[in-house]
Design a protein around this motif. Structure first.
Motif, short mmCIF file in Angstrom:
data_model
loop_
_atom_site.label_atom_id
_atom_site.label_comp_id
_atom_site.label_asym_id
_atom_site.label_seq_id
_atom_site.Cartn_x
_atom_site.Cartn_y
_atom_site.Cartn_z
N PRO A 119 0.81 -1.23 0.00
CA PRO A 119 0.00 0.00 0.00
C PRO A 119 0.84 1.27 0.00
CG PRO A 119 -0.88 -1.59 1.57
CD PRO A 119 0.43 -2.13 1.10
N ALA A 120 2.02 1.22 0.65
CA ALA A 120 2.88 2.41 0.68
C ALA A 120 3.39 2.76 -0.71
CB ALA A 120 4.05 2.18 1.64
N LEU A 121 3.63 1.74 -1.53
CA LEU A 121 4.08 1.97 -2.91
C LEU A 121 2.92 2.43 -3.77
CD1 LEU A 121 6.53 1.77 -4.79
CD2 LEU A 121 5.89 -0.61 -5.25
N GLY A 122 1.78 1.79 -3.59
CA GLY A 122 0.55 2.20 -4.26
C GLY A 122 0.68 2.32 -5.76
N LEU A 123 0.08 3.38 -6.29
CA LEU A 123 0.12 3.66 -7.72
C LEU A 123 1.20 4.67 -8.08
CD1 LEU A 123 -3.73 4.04 -8.38
CD2 LEU A 123 -2.35 1.98 -8.60
N TRP A 124 1.91 5.17 -7.07
CA TRP A 124 2.84 6.28 -7.32
C TRP A 124 4.04 5.86 -8.14
CZ3 TRP A 124 -0.73 9.31 -6.29
CH2 TRP A 124 -1.50 9.23 -5.14
N TRP A 125 4.43 4.58 -8.07
CA TRP A 125 5.59 4.14 -8.84
C TRP A 125 5.33 4.22 -10.34
CZ3 TRP A 125 5.16 -0.18 -12.03
CH2 TRP A 125 4.01 -0.96 -11.85
N VAL A 126 4.07 4.03 -10.75
CA VAL A 126 3.74 4.15 -12.18
C VAL A 126 3.93 5.59 -12.64
CG1 VAL A 126 1.96 3.80 -13.92
CG2 VAL A 126 2.08 2.27 -11.94
N HIS A 127 3.43 6.53 -11.83
CA HIS A 127 3.61 7.95 -12.17
C HIS A 127 5.10 8.31 -12.18
CE1 HIS A 127 -0.67 8.61 -11.97
NE2 HIS A 127 -0.72 8.15 -10.73
N GLY A 128 5.88 7.73 -11.26
CA GLY A 128 7.30 8.02 -11.22
C GLY A 128 8.02 7.57 -12.47
N ILE A 129 7.68 6.38 -12.97
CA ILE A 129 8.32 5.88 -14.19
C ILE A 129 8.04 6.79 -15.37
CG2 ILE A 129 8.24 4.00 -15.87
CD1 ILE A 129 7.85 2.06 -13.56
#
Length: 373
Positions: free
Chosen positions: A332-342
């Motif tokens: 949950p901490a990683l969530g969807l934000w890693w997609v936006h980061g890439i």
């Protein structure tokens, strides 16, 4: 300021045109689907436009980011093709400055998308589900149309009437075919009822009956000669009691305020999805500005297909990550934000690659001149 207004106007006009076309295409497909359900008696035909109105915010929150992305590609692509961007570049318009100018229409779109995803779309989804719950409360005779065979949703009964009174109480020339299922849910043959007339009757206990007059009942199994025929003057048929639910259970129909602070993984995923849509607007803007740069000799549509594939990859991975997050496959901490980061890194690479390449080429040319000297 003149250049700022000109570029912003071009992007917003193209955005509006593209979004309108996409909206018409998507809503037409949805309307055909709901129209088919209404024709099958699953929806009240009078509520079709109300349903489309409730679904509109949910469509727009996904259409506007794509419309902005395509609007930047088409608007700036035309300016590159007509050498207007060449003139602006000669006056000091860099890719970074062009991106900063484009942030103004992107911010407007992001604010609208945030309003839709955090407020209006959940309200529309809530009203849409409540409307479907009301549709579930309708009996087959509430949606029955004279002169048309209508099947119940479980497919066990087919009803036909030649005429129907305006108050939907009295029927003329009724035909009903019903499967007989045993306790083990095995097929026990069919029963066919035909009658000259029929009427709905509501008993004090709330049960609804269809009272048929002057007709026949046929019982048997198709392909076998064991049919039984019964003539009756009056025959009562118990109508199935509708399963009514006033509860809204879909996560996309829950208010954003109820998702805040929730420990439920599905609620947290839904909240991150709603926050992702406005963020998506800024990242696709970052990618669209450098992708809109085209050579006038190559045409404005050279990079359009790769750009659309990049956008679809972004959205597809984001949707896939949403599903994985709901199933607990992603922390949950990683969530969807890693997609936006890439894709943020991809956008930054696209934005700064061309100036860096030109700078390196300039240095190589200068080194060659020094070597020759």
């Amino acid at each position: 300021m003149i250049v700022f207004r000109y570029l912003s106007r071009e992007v917003l006009l193209t955005l509006s045109a593209v979004s309108a076309v996409l909206l018409v295409i998507i809503m037409s497909g949805r309307f055909i689907k709901y129209l088919a359900q209404a024709a099958a008696g699953q929806l009240d035909p009078g509520s079709l436009f109300l349903i489309m109105g409730y679904r509109l915010p949910g469509f727009l929150q996904l259409i506007l980011p794509l419309g902005l992305f395509l609007g930047i590609l088409l608007a700036y692509g035309r300016l590159y093709l007509e050498s207007e961007m060449t003139v602006l570049s000669a006056t000091g318009m860099s890719q970074q400055k062009l991106f900063r100018i484009t942030l103004f229409p992107a911010t407007l779109v992001a604010l609208v998308v945030a309003w839709l995803s955090l407020g209006l779309a959940p309200q529309g989804a809530n009203q849409f589900q409540l409307l479907l719950n009301k549709q579930d409360a309708l009996t087959e005779f509430d949606t029955l149309e004279p002169g048309r065979f209508q099947a119940l949703r479980d497919g066990t009964r087919v009803t036909y009437t030649e005429s129907l009174s305006d108050d939907r109480v009295n029927l003329g020339n009724v035909f009903i075919s019903q499967k007989n299922l045993g306790a083990d849910q095995k097929d026990r043959g069919i029963s066919v009822l035909v009658a000259e007339s029929g009427r709905q009757e509501i008993r004090p206990d709330g049960n609804r009956y269809l009272i048929l007059g002057n007709g026949y009942r046929y019982d048997g199994s198709p392909g076998q000669a064991d049919y039984r025929a019964i003539h009756y003057e009056t025959y009562g048929v118990l109508l199935p009691k509708p399963d009514v639910s006033e509860e809204v259970t879909d996560r996309d129909a829950m208010p954003t305020s109820s998702l805040l602070g929730s420990d439920d993984i599905r609620s947290r995923t839904e909240l991150q999805w709603r926050l992702s849509l406005p963020l998506l607007v800024f990242i696709v803007t970052l990618m669209a500005v450098p992708l809109a740069r085209v050579n006038p000799r190559q045409g404005r549509f050279l990079k359009l297909l790769p750009a659309i594939l990049l956008y679809m990859a972004y959205l597809t991975i984001l949707i896939a990550a949403r599903g994985a997050l709901e199933k607990g496959k992603i922390p949950p901490a990683l969530g969807l934000w890693w997609v936006h980061g890439i894709f943020l890194l991809i956008g930054l690479g696209l934005l700064y690659w061309e100036p860096l390449r030109l700078k390196m080429a300039s240095r190589r040319a200068a080194a060659l001149e020094v070597a020759r000297g």
